[in-house]
Design an enzyme around this catalytic site. Structure first.
Site, mmCIF file in Angstrom:
data_model
loop_
_atom_site.group_PDB
_atom_site.id
_atom_site.type_symbol
_atom_site.label_atom_id
_atom_site.label_comp_id
_atom_site.label_asym_id
_atom_site.label_seq_id
_atom_site.Cartn_x
_atom_site.Cartn_y
_atom_site.Cartn_z
ATOM 1 N N HIS A 143 -30.968 50.915 -32.076
ATOM 2 C CA HIS A 143 -29.959 51.220 -30.824
ATOM 3 C C HIS A 143 -30.160 52.373 -30.291
ATOM 4 C CE1 HIS A 143 -28.209 47.570 -32.072
ATOM 5 N NE2 HIS A 143 -27.483 48.018 -32.598
ATOM 6 N N HIS A 163 -22.655 46.186 -26.912
ATOM 7 C CA HIS A 163 -22.237 45.986 -28.147
ATOM 8 C C HIS A 163 -20.940 45.723 -28.692
ATOM 9 C CE1 HIS A 163 -22.925 46.085 -32.754
ATOM 10 N NE2 HIS A 163 -24.244 46.601 -32.581
ATOM 11 N N GLU A 217 -25.020 39.835 -28.691
ATOM 12 C CA GLU A 217 -26.026 40.981 -28.187
ATOM 13 C C GLU A 217 -27.183 40.404 -27.563
ATOM 14 O OE1 GLU A 217 -26.570 44.560 -30.945
ATOM 15 O OE2 GLU A 217 -25.130 43.177 -32.160
HETATM 16 C C1 BGC Z 1 -27.195 45.487 -35.868
HETATM 17 C C2 BGC Z 1 -26.763 45.870 -37.358
HETATM 18 C C3 BGC Z 1 -25.908 47.028 -37.220
HETATM 19 C C4 BGC Z 1 -25.224 46.977 -36.107
HETATM 20 C C5 BGC Z 1 -24.408 48.416 -36.081
HETATM 21 C C6 BGC Z 1 -26.392 45.523 -34.933
HETATM 22 O O1 BGC Z 1 -26.691 45.136 -33.585
HETATM 23 O O2 BGC Z 1 -27.968 44.362 -35.859
HETATM 24 O O3 BGC Z 1 -27.649 45.616 -38.204
HETATM 25 O O4 BGC Z 1 -25.507 47.236 -38.281
HETATM 26 O O5 BGC Z 1 -25.514 46.844 -34.962
HETATM 27 O O6 BGC Z 1 -23.175 48.158 -35.581
#
Ligand code: BGC
Length: 374
Positions: free
Chosen positions: A132, A203, A339
């Site tokens: 991210h 998210h 997402e």
């Molecule tokens: C990921 C997860 C991660 C989470 C964090 C998701 O987009 O795929 O692996 O733990 O984001 O909140």
């Protein structure tokens, strides 16, 4: 054929909702101060309201959705997303609650990629990989905001050349809008002054029964995808596009999230549940239906439409009951995320749809979360 049925059932649900009597008001945007970050930056909270009274609250820190309401079977609007009580709560930090994610949503393997012969090194913030956007991605930046017409908010963030290791000055613009069809629309654009990679998403953690109202295991999910991208132990795609048929990843027909999540399946074990990218069936491309989620108790339905080729479906496997907000405790699997995105690790997987952006090009994607009830 399967897709036709899927599309029709969505239209049917929408038609049912459209017949419910609704008090028409005027779409609006209001603004209030939401405090200062630990770094001293002022943060505002905007409230978007559509003609039906549906609300989206968005703060300029992370461009994050703080509240999102949706109608239940009786037409009553209620919050459907996890969130904290104040700015401090969000700076705890939290796992990307409601936030805009950039420059690269999801993972980049070994925290590096090579573009036009040059290798770029990124922060390794997730088991040796980049997750991210690095240590301080777009979710931890204050965006500048301007209300648009109706119930619209225009956000801008200019990411400096080299920020979190990514090349090029990236100007990212995100427009959130609430339509009178009870849709939250998110339009993303970005431009760069050097070749770079970009993969923006949002998210939000949804629980259609309400934030903190137990687990999401009873929510029924349909995903318009015949394949998904299996991962290794670091959740980096192996490169294979695997058929979902005959696996617990087959959501081509509505299935409760909890129905197979504990099955003895290697991929489910690696993800500690669902934490994978589905390869969406795109047909002619454009804005197509990616998924539908139905919560049986409240009757709430959320459809996800997107121009993106992929969908990360994450079932809150890392929530563990330690985070509390909105007067509730967020239990293990107390929310799910959908997402919309390009596939994880695309900068290192030439066979995946490209995430490269060059000067003179405009990155442009749209995602719609549409709410109804049945
Ligand atoms: C990921 C997860 C991660 C989470 C964090 C998701 O987009 O795929 O692996 O733990 O984001 O909140």
């Amino acid at each position: 054929m399967r897709w036709t049925t899927f599309a029709l059932s969505g239209t049917f649900a929408l038609a049912c909702f459209a017949q419910a009597p609704v008090q028409k008001g005027k779409a609006s945007v209001t603004k209030k101060e939401f405090g200062k970050t630990t770094g001293g930056e002022a943060v505002q909270l905007y409230t978007l309201t559509n003609a039906n009274g549906m609300k989206a609250e968005i703060m300029t820190y992370g461009g994050a959705l703080v509240v999102l309401t949706a109608p239940d079977r009786s037409g009553k609007f209620g919050d459907v997303i996890l969130g904290m009580d104040d700015l401090k709560g969000y700076e705890t930090p939290v796992p990307y609650f409601g936030a805009l994610i950039g420059r690269y949503g999801n993972r980049i393997g070994k925290a590096q990629f090579t573009l036009e012969g040059k290798t770029y090194h990124l922060p390794a913030n997730d088991n040796g990989n980049t997750l991210h956007g690095g240590n301080r991605g777009f979710d931890k930046r204050v965006w500048s905001a301007k209300p648009g017409p109706g119930a619209e908010l225009h956000l801008t963030y200019v990411s400096k050349d080299g920020e979190e290791g990514f090349p090029g000055t990236l100007t990212a613009r995100v427009v959130y809008s609430l339509t009178d069809k009870n849709e939250l629309k998110i339009d993303y654009t970005a431009t760069t002054d050097k070749p770079t990679v970009v993969n923006l998403t949002n998210h939000t953690y949804f629980n259609l029964a309400g934030p903190g109202e137990g687990t999401i295991l009873g929510h029924e999910v349909t995903i318009n995808a015949d394949r998904f991208t299996p991962v290794d132990a670091g959740l980096i795609p192996t490169g294979e596009l695997k058929a979902v048929k005959g696996t617990p990843f087959d959501f081509t027909k509505a299935t409760a999230i909890g129905a197979r999540i504990e099955q003895n399946d290697e991929q489910l074990k690696l993800g500690k549940g669902y934490d994978h990218n589905w390869v969406l069936n795109k047909g002619n491309g454009g804005l197509t239906k990616a998924a539908e989620v139905h919560e049986p108790k409240t009757g709430r339905v959320m459809e996800v439409w997107t121009t993106e080729p992929g969908l990360q479906f994450y079932t809150g496997n890392f929530l563990d009951g330690t985070l509390k907000g909105k007067g509730k405790t967020f239990v293990h699997r107390g929310a799910f995320c959908m997402e919309t995105q390009h596939y994880p690790d695309s900068p290192n997987k030439p066979a995946f749809p490209t995430t490269e952006l060059k000067p003179g090009q405009t990155y442009k994607t749209s995602t719609v979360y549409r709410f109804s009830a049945r």
